[in-house]
Design a protein around this motif. Structure first.
Motif, PDB file in Angstrom:
ATOM      1  N   THR A  21      24.214 -36.910  56.257  1.00  0.00           N
ATOM      2  CA  THR A  21      25.338 -36.872  55.312  1.00  0.00           C
ATOM      3  C   THR A  21      25.337 -35.557  54.535  1.00  0.00           C
ATOM      4  OG1 THR A  21      25.324 -39.276  55.084  1.00  0.00           O
ATOM      5  CG2 THR A  21      26.378 -38.026  53.314  1.00  0.00           C
ATOM      6  N   LEU A  22      24.186 -35.183  54.016  1.00  0.00           N
ATOM      7  CA  LEU A  22      24.095 -33.931  53.253  1.00  0.00           C
ATOM      8  C   LEU A  22      24.447 -32.746  54.148  1.00  0.00           C
ATOM      9  CD1 LEU A  22      20.809 -34.549  51.230  1.00  0.00           C
ATOM     10  CD2 LEU A  22      23.144 -34.524  50.347  1.00  0.00           C
ATOM     11  N   ASN A  23      23.981 -32.794  55.378  1.00  0.00           N
ATOM     12  CA  ASN A  23      24.250 -31.684  56.286  1.00  0.00           C
ATOM     13  C   ASN A  23      25.736 -31.568  56.596  1.00  0.00           C
ATOM     14  OD1 ASN A  23      23.250 -29.500  57.792  1.00  0.00           O
ATOM     15  ND2 ASN A  23      23.455 -30.677  59.677  1.00  0.00           N
ATOM     16  N   GLU A  24      26.381 -32.696  56.798  1.00  0.00           N
ATOM     17  CA  GLU A  24      27.817 -32.678  57.092  1.00  0.00           C
ATOM     18  C   GLU A  24      28.605 -32.170  55.876  1.00  0.00           C
ATOM     19  OE1 GLU A  24      29.082 -33.082  59.991  1.00  0.00           O
ATOM     20  OE2 GLU A  24      31.224 -33.200  59.503  1.00  0.00           O
ATOM     21  N   CYS A  25      28.208 -32.616  54.679  1.00  0.00           N
ATOM     22  CA  CYS A  25      28.874 -32.137  53.461  1.00  0.00           C
ATOM     23  C   CYS A  25      28.644 -30.637  53.294  1.00  0.00           C
ATOM     24  CB  CYS A  25      28.342 -32.871  52.232  1.00  0.00           C
ATOM     25  SG  CYS A  25      28.904 -34.567  52.121  1.00  0.00           S
TER      26      CYS A  25
ATOM     27  N   VAL B   7      28.787 -39.408  60.825  1.00  0.00           N
ATOM     28  CA  VAL B   7      29.334 -38.681  59.668  1.00  0.00           C
ATOM     29  C   VAL B   7      30.190 -37.469  60.056  1.00  0.00           C
ATOM     30  CG1 VAL B   7      27.568 -39.356  57.997  1.00  0.00           C
ATOM     31  CG2 VAL B   7      27.210 -37.321  59.400  1.00  0.00           C
ATOM     32  N   ILE B   8      30.173 -37.127  61.348  1.00  0.00           N
ATOM     33  CA  ILE B   8      30.941 -35.940  61.744  1.00  0.00           C
ATOM     34  C   ILE B   8      32.427 -36.171  61.454  1.00  0.00           C
ATOM     35  CG2 ILE B   8      31.695 -34.539  63.723  1.00  0.00           C
ATOM     36  CD1 ILE B   8      28.843 -34.866  64.826  1.00  0.00           C
ATOM     37  N   GLY B   9      33.019 -35.261  60.713  1.00  0.00           N
ATOM     38  CA  GLY B   9      34.441 -35.364  60.375  1.00  0.00           C
ATOM     39  C   GLY B   9      34.739 -36.342  59.244  1.00  0.00           C
ATOM     40  N   ALA B  10      33.698 -36.925  58.632  1.00  0.00           N
ATOM     41  CA  ALA B  10      33.938 -37.934  57.585  1.00  0.00           C
ATOM     42  C   ALA B  10      34.389 -37.313  56.263  1.00  0.00           C
ATOM     43  CB  ALA B  10      32.678 -38.753  57.354  1.00  0.00           C
ATOM     44  N   PHE B  11      34.100 -36.025  56.081  1.00  0.00           N
ATOM     45  CA  PHE B  11      34.404 -35.381  54.789  1.00  0.00           C
ATOM     46  C   PHE B  11      35.375 -34.227  54.976  1.00  0.00           C
ATOM     47  CE2 PHE B  11      30.088 -37.080  54.694  1.00  0.00           C
ATOM     48  CZ  PHE B  11      30.183 -37.944  53.612  1.00  0.00           C
TER      49      PHE B  11
ATOM     50  N   PRO C 277      31.000 -37.485  48.069  1.00  0.00           N
ATOM     51  CA  PRO C 277      32.065 -38.411  47.660  1.00  0.00           C
ATOM     52  C   PRO C 277      31.946 -39.763  48.372  1.00  0.00           C
ATOM     53  CG  PRO C 277      32.906 -36.904  49.311  1.00  0.00           C
ATOM     54  CD  PRO C 277      31.462 -36.516  49.084  1.00  0.00           C
ATOM     55  N   ILE C 278      32.578 -40.765  47.792  1.00  0.00           N
ATOM     56  CA  ILE C 278      32.776 -42.026  48.509  1.00  0.00           C
ATOM     57  C   ILE C 278      34.286 -42.238  48.621  1.00  0.00           C
ATOM     58  CG2 ILE C 278      30.576 -43.071  47.832  1.00  0.00           C
ATOM     59  CD1 ILE C 278      31.922 -44.596  45.638  1.00  0.00           C
TER      60      ILE C 278
ATOM     61  N   VAL D  94      32.198 -30.471  39.838  1.00  0.00           N
ATOM     62  CA  VAL D  94      33.551 -30.370  40.387  1.00  0.00           C
ATOM     63  C   VAL D  94      33.610 -31.121  41.716  1.00  0.00           C
ATOM     64  CG1 VAL D  94      34.388 -28.253  39.319  1.00  0.00           C
ATOM     65  CG2 VAL D  94      32.891 -28.089  41.289  1.00  0.00           C
ATOM     66  N   ALA D  95      34.773 -31.712  41.979  1.00  0.00           N
ATOM     67  CA  ALA D  95      34.962 -32.422  43.250  1.00  0.00           C
ATOM     68  C   ALA D  95      35.306 -31.388  44.310  1.00  0.00           C
ATOM     69  CB  ALA D  95      36.083 -33.438  43.104  1.00  0.00           C
ATOM     70  N   LEU D  96      34.380 -31.085  45.181  1.00  0.00           N
ATOM     71  CA  LEU D  96      34.639 -30.113  46.240  1.00  0.00           C
ATOM     72  C   LEU D  96      34.784 -30.789  47.598  1.00  0.00           C
ATOM     73  CD1 LEU D  96      32.124 -27.291  45.200  1.00  0.00           C
ATOM     74  CD2 LEU D  96      34.599 -27.357  44.844  1.00  0.00           C
ATOM     75  N   LEU D  97      34.553 -32.099  47.610  1.00  0.00           N
ATOM     76  CA  LEU D  97      34.618 -32.840  48.875  1.00  0.00           C
ATOM     77  C   LEU D  97      35.391 -34.136  48.677  1.00  0.00           C
ATOM     78  CD1 LEU D  97      30.840 -32.431  49.640  1.00  0.00           C
ATOM     79  CD2 LEU D  97      32.623 -31.495  51.103  1.00  0.00           C
ATOM     80  N   GLU D  98      35.988 -34.591  49.772  1.00  0.00           N
ATOM     81  CA  GLU D  98      36.658 -35.894  49.765  1.00  0.00           C
ATOM     82  C   GLU D  98      36.189 -36.686  50.967  1.00  0.00           C
ATOM     83  OE1 GLU D  98      41.040 -34.766  47.937  1.00  0.00           O
ATOM     84  OE2 GLU D  98      40.778 -34.979  50.104  1.00  0.00           O
ATOM     85  N   LYS D  99      36.264 -37.996  50.833  1.00  0.00           N
ATOM     86  CA  LYS D  99      35.979 -38.857  51.980  1.00  0.00           C
ATOM     87  C   LYS D  99      37.233 -39.683  52.226  1.00  0.00           C
ATOM     88  CE  LYS D  99      32.254 -41.721  53.699  1.00  0.00           C
ATOM     89  NZ  LYS D  99      31.178 -42.636  53.302  1.00  0.00           N
ATOM     90  N   PRO D 100      38.099 -39.200  53.118  1.00  0.00           N
ATOM     91  CA  PRO D 100      39.417 -39.825  53.274  1.00  0.00           C
ATOM     92  C   PRO D 100      39.353 -41.297  53.647  1.00  0.00           C
ATOM     93  CG  PRO D 100      39.300 -37.733  54.453  1.00  0.00           C
ATOM     94  CD  PRO D 100      37.912 -38.056  53.997  1.00  0.00           C
TER      95      PRO D 100
END
Ligand SMILES: [Zn+2]
Ligand SMILES: [Zn+2]
Length: 240
Positions: free
Chosen positions: A214-218, A185-189, A130-131, A161-167
């Motif tokens: 980024t992919l790993n954090e997601c 990126v830690i805690g970004a999603f 997500p962005i 499907v949207a399974l992630l958000e980037k607050p």
């Protein structure tokens, strides 16, 4: 090629997604013959987990980084190396009048690699990096979502499907040193529709992979939400 020429060529299809030159309408993928010959495919020997250029010392299976700390995803693949015309096209995907068309076309091309590399995996859900809402307002769309939509259509999967958000926004990964990207990126999603991830094998789509942070954090957020397995696919990876 000048940007103005690139964009004006884009307004008169059919044209090549990489150079903007008109092409024979029978070329289904919107890639001209000249680009096709020169495109930097990511087909050299690479880490079987993260897909990066292989560290010869650990050359059999995975790179030093994956060996030291296994990522949360099982595998990440990319169709191209991020350079030359591929890099130009991905940059153009983020602005300009034909950005959605570029994203859809690159999605169709990535679908071919998915068919080859992940053809025997049954994905229960396809999602995307997500962005933030602020970035969507600025750009008008999330390029990774459009890539995922094109892939699903092409491969006959259910819609992404949207399974992630980037607050909120974080400093752009590209503005940071490689080492800083991991912590950035830690805690970004955070998870979205988390119940849809439980026990599922998930395909996660993004445009570009650099360090894989980024992919790993997601993937970490998805696994913590209960996903059984996460596989990643990107249009292009930066060889570092
Ligand atoms: Zn071309
Ligand atoms: Zn690796």
């Amino acid at each position: 090629m000048k940007l103005t020429r690139f964009l004006s060529n884009l307004l008169s299809p059919p044209h090549c997604v990489f150079c903007g030159e008109p092409i024979d309408f029978r070329m289904p993928e919107n890639v001209c013959a000249a680009c096709e010959r020169q495109l930097p495919y990511n087909n050299a020997k690479r880490c079987e987990i993260c897909g990066c250029g292989l560290d010869i010392a650990y050359g059999k299976l995975c790179c030093r980084s994956c060996k030291n700390e296994r990522p949360y995803f099982l595998k990440s693949i990319s169709r191209y190396i991020y350079k030359d015309k591929v890099a130009d096209s991905i940059r153009h995907m983020k602005f300009g009048s034909e950005q959605i068309w570029i994203a859809k076309t690159l999605g169709l091309l990535l679908a071919q690699t998915l068919r080859e590399e992940y053809g025997d995996i049954e994905f229960h859900a396809v999602t995307y990096v997500p962005i933030s809402k602020a970035r969507i307002r600025e750009r008008g769309f999330n390029q990774s979502q459009v890539l995922a939509q094109a892939i699903c259509k092409q491969l006959g999967y259910k819609k992404p499907v949207a399974l992630l958000e980037k607050p909120k926004d974080i400093p752009r990964q590209s503005s940071l040193k490689l080492r800083e990207r991991k912590t950035n990126v830690i805690g970004a999603f955070s998870p979205a529709n988390a119940h849809l991830a439980v026990d599922k094998t998930i395909l996660l789509i993004d445009d570009v992979q650099t360090t894989g942070a980024t992919l790993n954090e997601c993937a970490k957020v998805l696994r913590k939400a209960g996903a059984a397995a996460v596989y990643c696919a990107v249009v292009a990876s930066v060889q570092i």
